[in-house]
Design an enzyme around this catalytic site. Structure first.
Site, short mmCIF file in Angstrom:
data_model
loop_
_atom_site.label_atom_id
_atom_site.label_comp_id
_atom_site.label_asym_id
_atom_site.label_seq_id
_atom_site.Cartn_x
_atom_site.Cartn_y
_atom_site.Cartn_z
N LYS A 1 0.81 -1.22 0.00
CA LYS A 1 0.00 0.00 0.00
C LYS A 1 0.84 1.27 0.00
O LYS A 1 2.02 1.26 0.32
CB LYS A 1 -0.98 -0.01 1.20
CG LYS A 1 -2.17 -0.93 0.94
CD LYS A 1 -3.21 -0.86 2.02
CE LYS A 1 -4.34 -1.83 1.68
NZ LYS A 1 -5.35 -1.88 2.76
N ARG B 1 -3.19 -9.80 5.72
CA ARG B 1 -3.65 -9.93 4.32
C ARG B 1 -2.54 -9.44 3.41
O ARG B 1 -2.10 -8.30 3.52
CB ARG B 1 -4.91 -9.07 4.15
CG ARG B 1 -5.52 -9.11 2.76
CD ARG B 1 -6.77 -8.22 2.68
NE ARG B 1 -7.35 -8.20 1.36
CZ ARG B 1 -6.97 -7.40 0.38
NH1 ARG B 1 -6.01 -6.52 0.57
NH2 ARG B 1 -7.56 -7.48 -0.80
C1 8Y4 Z 1 -1.15 -2.14 -4.00
C2 8Y4 Z 1 -1.96 -3.24 -3.95
C3 8Y4 Z 1 -1.55 -1.00 -3.36
C4 8Y4 Z 1 -3.18 -3.18 -3.31
C5 8Y4 Z 1 -2.77 -0.94 -2.73
C6 8Y4 Z 1 -3.58 -2.04 -2.69
C7 8Y4 Z 1 -7.97 -4.28 2.62
C8 8Y4 Z 1 -9.03 -5.10 2.27
C9 8Y4 Z 1 -8.23 -4.14 0.51
C10 8Y4 Z 1 -7.61 -4.20 3.99
C11 8Y4 Z 1 -9.39 -5.75 4.43
C12 8Y4 Z 1 -5.51 -2.88 -1.47
C13 8Y4 Z 1 -10.20 -5.68 0.15
C14 8Y4 Z 1 -6.86 -2.40 -1.15
N1 8Y4 Z 1 -7.47 -3.70 1.51
N2 8Y4 Z 1 -9.74 -5.83 3.15
N3 8Y4 Z 1 -9.19 -5.00 0.94
N4 8Y4 Z 1 -8.35 -4.95 4.85
N5 8Y4 Z 1 -10.05 -6.45 5.34
N6 8Y4 Z 1 -4.80 -1.92 -2.07
O1 8Y4 Z 1 -6.71 -3.47 4.43
O2 8Y4 Z 1 -5.13 -4.00 -1.26
S1 8Y4 Z 1 -8.09 -3.69 -1.17
#
Ligand code: 8Y4
Length: 261
Positions: free
Chosen positions: A205, A239
């Protein structure tokens, strides 16, 4: 928990895992690397992402879920959705967890999960993915997120959902500035008194990218450091896109924590 993106527009692995065949290959790899859970997502939750229709989300998620359920009876399968009908179909197809970035606030979501035995992740977000990064503000980010999660836990309990089925998640990056994210991370232990297990998602992130000045594909080391910190503050599930590295980071931490005096 390994992240299984079933979207063509997810910005970390843009379209790599869209076809069901490729999704299943990726799932197998994460299981081989030691994932306890897979989190299947059919709608991108990145900032400014376009919402996806229920029909499209079902088409992306359910066939892969059904196949994984048959091939891997022991892996826990989580579905990342806020749409009640996707929850319903996912539960019928054998999902073990509903991971809801809107914490069951959509009409009927509570009723549908209450009828099941599944685990639930209640995540905090300020705003929607379309708007959440437009100047998020808090007076006190820790107490406001905590108050929100406390209310959602209470509502779940009133619906007859036992607390032991619940995970809470502060929702890193969901309507939070870098400072908000760092403050929440520093104070993760404060969420202990909500008396639920905790899930933490920081893999790749922007909070890592902003501190380290690294693009999305170079955020592993930063992410591992945060995973170890989160585990030390009591997180039960991490996660991540990087299952093997995260497993090993947590395994060596655990060996130290369990060492004799
Ligand atoms: C690169 C890759 C940069 C992915 C950002 C991202 C969470 C979540 C997401 C979390 C829970 C993400 C579905 C966003 N984040 N579910 N989901 N907790 N419970 N961004 O932090 O991964 S999606």
């Amino acid at each position: 928990m390994g992240i299984l993106n079933l979207t063509p527009d997810s910005f970390s692995d843009g379209g790599l895992f869209l076809s069901p065949f490729q999704a299943l290959e990726r799932a197998k790899q994460m299981i081989d690397e030691g994932a306890d859970y897979l989190d299947l997502g059919g709608e991108s939750t990145r900032p400014n992402a376009n919402p996806v229709s229920e029909t499209e989300e079902l088409k992306r998620v359910i066939p892969v879920l059904e196949t994984l359920r048959v091939q891997y009876p022991d892996i826990k399968l989580s579905v990342d959705t806020y749409k009640p009908n996707v929850m319903k179909m996912a539960l019928q197809a054998g999902a073990n967890m509903i991971n809801d970035v809107r914490a069951l606030q959509m009409p009927n979501a509570l009723e549908i999960v209450a009828e099941s035995e599944a685990e639930i992740c209640l995540m905090h977000a300020q705003g929607t993915p379309q708007t959440m990064q437009n100047a998020p503000t808090y007076q006190n980010v820790v107490s406001e997120v905590k108050y929100f999660l406390k209310k959602r836990i209470l509502i779940c309990e009133q619906m007859g959902i036992k607390k032991k089925r619940l995970y809470i998640d502060v929702g890193f990056g969901f309507g939070k500035t870098l400072q908000h994210n760092l403050t929440l991370m520093k104070h993760l232990k404060d969420f202990e008194d909500l008396d639920c297990k905790m899930l933490v998602g920081v893999s790749r992130k922007s909070m890592i990218g902003l501190v380290l000045n690294e693009p999305v594909e170079k955020r592993l080391f930063g992410g591992l450091s945060l995973a170890v910190w989160a585990a030390l503050q009591g997180a039960a599930i991490i996660r991540t896109h990087d299952v093997l590295a995260t497993r090993q980071a947590l395994q060596i931490l655990q060996a130290v924590l369990e060492a004799e005096n």
